[in-house]
Scaffold this motif. Structure first.
Motif, PDB file in Angstrom:
ATOM      1  N   ALA A  33       0.467  -1.242   0.180  1.00 29.91           N
ATOM      2  CA  ALA A  33      -0.020   0.134   0.204  1.00 29.91           C
ATOM      3  C   ALA A  33       0.793   1.137   0.092  1.00 29.91           C
ATOM      4  CB  ALA A  33      -0.882   0.150   1.102  1.00 29.91           C
ATOM      5  N   VAL A  34       1.929   1.221   0.296  1.00 31.80           N
ATOM      6  CA  VAL A  34       3.252   2.775   0.440  1.00 31.80           C
ATOM      7  C   VAL A  34       4.081   2.569  -0.500  1.00 31.80           C
ATOM      8  CG1 VAL A  34       5.244   3.405   1.453  1.00 31.80           C
ATOM      9  CG2 VAL A  34       3.240   2.305   2.943  1.00 31.80           C
ATOM     10  N   ASN A  35       5.000   1.109  -1.743  1.00 33.87           N
ATOM     11  CA  ASN A  35       5.381   1.409  -2.763  1.00 33.87           C
ATOM     12  C   ASN A  35       4.653   0.934  -3.780  1.00 33.87           C
ATOM     13  OD1 ASN A  35       5.358  -1.682  -2.842  1.00 33.87           O
ATOM     14  ND2 ASN A  35       6.573  -2.277  -1.226  1.00 33.87           N
ATOM     15  N   ARG A  36       3.430   0.647  -3.370  1.00 33.72           N
ATOM     16  CA  ARG A  36       2.586   0.805  -4.984  1.00 33.72           C
ATOM     17  C   ARG A  36       3.108   1.778  -6.264  1.00 33.72           C
ATOM     18  NH1 ARG A  36      -2.494   1.702  -6.899  1.00 33.72           N
ATOM     19  NH2 ARG A  36      -2.866   3.165  -4.698  1.00 33.72           N
TER      20      ARG A  36
ATOM     21  N   GLY B 267      -1.619   4.922   1.291  1.00 34.84           N
ATOM     22  CA  GLY B 267      -1.405   3.683   2.124  1.00 34.84           C
ATOM     23  C   GLY B 267      -0.531   5.180   2.460  1.00 34.84           C
ATOM     24  N   ILE B 268       0.584   6.206   2.037  1.00 39.49           N
ATOM     25  CA  ILE B 268       0.595   7.170   2.320  1.00 39.49           C
ATOM     26  C   ILE B 268       0.648   8.253   2.884  1.00 39.49           C
ATOM     27  CG2 ILE B 268       2.650   9.203   1.745  1.00 39.49           C
ATOM     28  CD1 ILE B 268       3.655   7.113  -0.413  1.00 39.49           C
ATOM     29  N   ALA B 269      -0.832   8.371   2.611  1.00 41.08           N
ATOM     30  CA  ALA B 269      -0.831   9.783   2.813  1.00 41.08           C
ATOM     31  C   ALA B 269      -1.916   9.430   4.273  1.00 41.08           C
ATOM     32  CB  ALA B 269      -2.354  10.011   1.997  1.00 41.08           C
ATOM     33  N   GLY B 270      -1.982   7.435   4.429  1.00 40.65           N
ATOM     34  CA  GLY B 270      -3.018   8.109   5.794  1.00 40.65           C
ATOM     35  C   GLY B 270      -2.111   7.294   6.746  1.00 40.65           C
ATOM     36  N   GLY B 271      -0.773   6.995   6.998  1.00 41.23           N
ATOM     37  CA  GLY B 271       0.192   6.141   7.450  1.00 41.23           C
ATOM     38  C   GLY B 271       0.896   5.286   7.818  1.00 41.23           C
ATOM     39  N   GLY B 272       1.443   4.968   6.682  1.00 40.70           N
ATOM     40  CA  GLY B 272       1.594   3.763   6.219  1.00 40.70           C
ATOM     41  C   GLY B 272       2.965   3.760   6.788  1.00 40.70           C
TER      42      GLY B 272
ATOM     43  N   GLN C 281      -1.463  20.132  -0.551  1.00 35.38           N
ATOM     44  CA  GLN C 281      -1.281  18.843   0.195  1.00 35.38           C
ATOM     45  C   GLN C 281      -1.924  17.917  -0.604  1.00 35.38           C
ATOM     46  OE1 GLN C 281      -1.189  16.922   3.541  1.00 35.38           O
ATOM     47  NE2 GLN C 281      -3.063  18.153   4.253  1.00 35.38           N
ATOM     48  N   LEU C 282      -1.725  16.787  -1.560  1.00 35.13           N
ATOM     49  CA  LEU C 282      -2.472  15.964  -2.848  1.00 35.13           C
ATOM     50  C   LEU C 282      -2.420  15.086  -3.011  1.00 35.13           C
ATOM     51  CD1 LEU C 282      -3.022  18.338  -5.792  1.00 35.13           C
ATOM     52  CD2 LEU C 282      -4.916  17.475  -4.107  1.00 35.13           C
ATOM     53  N   PRO C 283      -2.544  13.960  -2.419  1.00 33.78           N
ATOM     54  CA  PRO C 283      -2.811  12.145  -2.234  1.00 33.78           C
ATOM     55  C   PRO C 283      -1.990  11.566  -3.470  1.00 33.78           C
ATOM     56  CG  PRO C 283      -4.854  12.216  -2.178  1.00 33.78           C
ATOM     57  CD  PRO C 283      -4.758  14.071  -2.726  1.00 33.78           C
TER      58      PRO C 283
ATOM     59  N   LEU D 250       2.677  19.230  -1.976  1.00 30.90           N
ATOM     60  CA  LEU D 250       2.738  18.519  -1.266  1.00 30.90           C
ATOM     61  C   LEU D 250       2.413  17.284  -1.117  1.00 30.90           C
ATOM     62  CD1 LEU D 250       4.125  20.307   1.872  1.00 30.90           C
ATOM     63  CD2 LEU D 250       5.620  19.738   0.043  1.00 30.90           C
ATOM     64  N   PRO D 251       3.140  16.368  -1.706  1.00 32.21           N
ATOM     65  CA  PRO D 251       2.237  14.753  -1.617  1.00 32.21           C
ATOM     66  C   PRO D 251       1.481  14.825   0.764  1.00 32.21           C
ATOM     67  CG  PRO D 251       4.482  14.431  -1.342  1.00 32.21           C
ATOM     68  CD  PRO D 251       4.678  15.392  -1.043  1.00 32.21           C
ATOM     69  N   THR D 252       0.119  14.185   0.643  1.00 30.71           N
ATOM     70  CA  THR D 252      -0.437  14.161   1.656  1.00 30.71           C
ATOM     71  C   THR D 252       0.568  12.913   1.856  1.00 30.71           C
ATOM     72  OG1 THR D 252      -2.414  14.655   0.753  1.00 30.71           O
ATOM     73  CG2 THR D 252      -2.526  13.869   2.737  1.00 30.71           C
ATOM     74  N   MET D 253       1.244  13.513   2.505  1.00 30.78           N
ATOM     75  CA  MET D 253       2.304  12.076   3.553  1.00 30.78           C
ATOM     76  C   MET D 253       1.943  12.081   5.048  1.00 30.78           C
ATOM     77  SD  MET D 253       6.336  11.485   2.763  1.00 30.78           S
ATOM     78  CE  MET D 253       6.515  10.491   1.306  1.00 30.78           C
ATOM     79  N   THR D 254       1.963  11.446   6.093  1.00 33.96           N
ATOM     80  CA  THR D 254       1.550  11.130   6.271  1.00 33.96           C
ATOM     81  C   THR D 254       2.715  10.496   7.517  1.00 33.96           C
ATOM     82  OG1 THR D 254      -0.787  11.423   7.012  1.00 33.96           O
ATOM     83  CG2 THR D 254       0.454  10.801   9.917  1.00 33.96           C
ATOM     84  N   VAL D 255       3.556  11.124   8.437  1.00 36.89           N
ATOM     85  CA  VAL D 255       4.869  10.941   9.067  1.00 36.89           C
ATOM     86  C   VAL D 255       5.153  10.982  10.358  1.00 36.89           C
ATOM     87  CG1 VAL D 255       6.440  11.002   6.687  1.00 36.89           C
ATOM     88  CG2 VAL D 255       6.066  12.452   8.707  1.00 36.89           C
TER      89      VAL D 255
END
Length: 260
Positions: free
Chosen positions: A106-109, A232-237, A225-227, A158-163
């Motif tokens: 879900a992250v690396n797709r 997967g990255i946007a949601g905290g993967g 920010q856009l997903p 920016l990408p929607t990216m939760t870190v």
């Protein structure tokens, strides 16, 4: 454990240079290896000589490729060369610095770079050598590069990216601690690192801009920010569920300066 010979591959990069500094401060004999030093992990040229007599080899190599095929070719190929050379030279432990969540489909797709890091991990974890896989979240220092890549004029998309970002210096310190603790251990080990706060990179960028006025030479008037890297990255993967939680907050890092 003091007095080891440690080869750091990718020693000119953000984490490699900091890790080499940390290890030298602990009285280890550090070999700082990069293509500029005449060692090419892509082809294997110079690797055996760089690893000869070393107790530990640390792979901090990096290649920001967006295409999956390019990233997988680089990271799989370099890891295979390192494993073979380290085995030939009797290196006691290999350390691979990777990214938390990189192996999650879900992250690396949509981002080939993470597919490459997943391939790198796979090579090391199946190598039958004593290996430590370090899975870290992003570093505060990476925001400079993110803004440079994502900015068009006065707008940063920016990408929607939760870190759960942390300081690169703190990450290097934790990795150095792990190396000191693990060299006599024959088992595979995993070290997971994360920072104390969960936020999107847009929220982090806003905090840095408010404190410094610019990021990586950019002074965007709008942060969008856009997903586009996927849910997967946007949601905290990219945020690990467990591991070492470093306590240096973004605000404290900013107050202390970029080298804290």
């Amino acid at each position: 454990m003091a007095g080891m010979i440690i080869t750091v591959l990718g020693a000119r990069g953000t984490i490699g240079s900091r890790l080499a500094d940390q290890l030298e401060e602990r009285a280890h004999d550090v070999r700082r290896v990069s293509r500029r030093s005449g060692v090419d992990a892509r082809t294997g040229v110079g690797l055996r000589e760089a690893l000869r007599g070393a107790d530990v080899a640390v792979d901090c190599l990096n290649h920001m490729a967006l295409r999956a095929a390019t990233a997988e070719d680089f990271f799989r190929g370099t890891a295979q060369h390192v494993v073979r050379s380290a085995r030939s030279e009797g290196v006691r432990r290999l350390v691979c610095v990777s990214i938390a969540g990189a192996a999650d489909p879900a992250v690396n797709r949509l981002l080939g770079y993470y597919r490459g890091k997943a391939a790198q991990e796979q090579v090391y974890s199946t190598s039958r050598e004593a290996v430590t896989i370090v899975r870290s979240t992003q570093w505060y220092e990476l925001m400079d590069d993110v803004l440079r890549r994502a900015s068009i004029g006065p707008v940063s998309v920016l990408p929607t990216m939760t870190v759960a970002a942390l300081s690169a210096d703190r990450a290097a310190r934790h990795i150095a601690d792990e190396i000191d603790a693990s060299v006599e251990d024959l088992q595979d080990r995993t070290l997971t690192l994360r920072g104390p706060q969960t936020a999107t990179i847009r929220e982090i960028a806003r905090t840095i801009l408010a404190a410094r006025g610019s990021i990586g030479g950019r002074r965007p008037r709008a942060l969008v920010q856009l997903p586009y890297l996927g849910q997967g990255i946007a949601g905290g993967g990219l945020v690990p569920a467990d591991g070492i939680v470093d306590d240096l907050t973004l605000e404290d890092w900013l107050a202390a300066g970029p080298s804290s």
